[in-house]
Design an enzyme around this catalytic site. Structure first.
Site, PDB file in Angstrom:
ATOM      1  N   HIS A 173      10.692   0.994  26.891  1.00 18.89           N
ATOM      2  CA  HIS A 173      11.293   2.046  26.314  1.00 18.89           C
ATOM      3  C   HIS A 173      10.402   3.228  25.729  1.00 18.89           C
ATOM      4  CE1 HIS A 173      10.492  -0.049  22.636  1.00 18.89           C
ATOM      5  NE2 HIS A 173      10.762   1.157  21.816  1.00 18.89           N
ATOM      6  N   ASP A 215      10.412   5.736  22.263  1.00 14.20           N
ATOM      7  CA  ASP A 215      11.205   5.813  21.093  1.00 14.20           C
ATOM      8  C   ASP A 215      12.093   6.878  20.948  1.00 14.20           C
ATOM      9  OD1 ASP A 215       9.763   3.477  20.064  1.00 14.20           O
ATOM     10  OD2 ASP A 215       8.359   4.505  18.949  1.00 14.20           O
ATOM     11  N   HIS A 256       6.637   1.880  26.101  1.00 10.16           N
ATOM     12  CA  HIS A 256       6.083   0.638  25.534  1.00 10.16           C
ATOM     13  C   HIS A 256       6.960  -0.528  25.475  1.00 10.16           C
ATOM     14  CE1 HIS A 256       7.596   2.827  21.830  1.00 10.16           C
ATOM     15  NE2 HIS A 256       7.880   1.776  21.497  1.00 10.16           N
ATOM     16  N   ARG A 261       6.031   1.675  11.096  1.00 16.47           N
ATOM     17  CA  ARG A 261       6.030   2.852  12.093  1.00 16.47           C
ATOM     18  C   ARG A 261       6.373   3.872  11.570  1.00 16.47           C
ATOM     19  NH1 ARG A 261      10.082   2.663  16.801  1.00 16.47           N
ATOM     20  NH2 ARG A 261      11.349   4.419  15.812  1.00 16.47           N
TER      21      ARG A 261
HETATM   22 FE   LIG Z   1       9.735   1.265  20.215  1.00 17.33          FE
END
Ligand SMILES: [Fe+2]
Length: 318
Positions: free
Chosen positions: A96, A98, A252, A267
């Site tokens: 995917h 983000d 990723h 993150r």
């Molecule tokens: Fe992700």
């Protein structure tokens, strides 16, 4: 010139940057060098950044742009940093990009490893500019004309088969507190590098104007080019590592293979632009009418050309 060095990890994607201590006090030349390395290599890795905490992680992020919160998942400790850990079904066991279920999805993600399992839990990235370039020409021409509908409402059980069902249900409830649908061009023109990149991945539900079987088949063909090992890199995390990726030019995949061992990463995401297709058409939010503001900060994707970020700054100044 900054003293940092950049060493490639893979032929098409990934580089290790050394000779730099990340934080909010870096000078403009270092920040420019980091940005340039992220554009060129798509994902860059920094070892031994143990000094970073939630605050300095965010302070460093601010050097790359406006920080944005996840539109539905609450942040850790009321900060921008999003917890990615195996306790809460947070592993993305699928390719995917983000937050592509909103129009202006993040430009960069900055992931910092706090606790790493003794084995497994690697992350893979793929270069979606290389994937586009390597398509056979007729397929490139077709892709240029396609639009795809992305949503955060998808089959979680299929993506996280190892998550306990209660955790899965809780994660699903939080993640889809608001159901988003956004139409993106399948090929976007990168606002900083001018490269053409593919917008696909697991939030992509269907291609506009195609029936379900044709849509699935076409997405499968395009996505298979993103997943070619030759344009990917696989990172074996150590505590203190930081990865920065250009979220407009990558997909990723977090590999869920470290059994019950703890894996905790944080993150921070940087605001992006509304994508523009090869034909100049922009991405469109189909539903809801606007991206609601999360409890803390501005939502990822709520920004259209900095307008929401501008409003947040005005509010903060008032
Ligand atoms: Fe992700």
């Amino acid at each position: 010139m900054p003293a940092l060095t950049v060493e490639k990890v893979g032929g098409r994607i990934g580089a290790i940057v050394s000779g730099i201590r990340l934080g909010g006090g870096l000078d403009a030349a270092d920040v420019a060098a980091i940005r340039a390395a992220a554009h060129e290599h798509k994902v860059i890795f920094f070892r031994d950044q143990h000094h970073l905490d939630a605050e300095s992680h965010e302070a460093f992020g601010r050097l790359l742009g406006d920080l944005v919160a996840h539109p539905t998942v609450p942040s850790v400790d009321g900060r921008y940093a999003l917890g990615i850990d195996n306790e809460h079904g947070g592993r993305a066991n699928q390719w995917h990009t983000d937050v592509t279920f909103v129009p202006a999805y993040p430009a960069f993600s900055i992931l910092r490893a706090e606790v790493i399992p003794p084995y497994g839990g690697n992350t893979l990235w793929s270069n979606t500019a290389a994937a586009y370039q390597e398509l056979p020409e007729p397929l490139r021409v077709l892709a240029d004309s396609l639009r795809g509908v992305h949503t955060n409402d998808y089959d979680y059980a299929a993506v996280r088969p190892n998550a306990p069902s209660a955790a899965l249900e809780q994660h699903r409830k939080v993640f889809t507190a608001v159901t988003f649908k956004t139409e993106h061009p399948v090929v976007r023109v990168h606002p900083e590098t001018g490269e053409r990149t593919l917008i696909l991945g697991n939030f992509l539900q269907k291609l506009a104007g195609f029936n379900a079987p044709d849509s699935r088949a076409l997405i499968g063909i395009l996505q298979s080019h993103v997943e070619r090992p030759e344009i990917t890199v696989r990172w074996q995390w150590r505590a203190g590592d930081v990865a920065i990726w250009d979220n407009r030019a990558t997909q990723h995949y977090g590999v869920d293979d470290s059994d019950a061992h703890e894996r905790t990463l944080r993150r921070v995401t940087i605001d992006g632009d509304v994508p523009v297709g090869v034909d100049g058409r922009r991405s469109v939010l189909l539903s809801p009418e606007s991206v609601p503001e999360p409890r803390y900060g501005i939502a990822s994707g709520a920004s259209t050309d900095g307008e929401v970020a501008e409003k947040a700054r005005e509010r903060a100044a008032a």
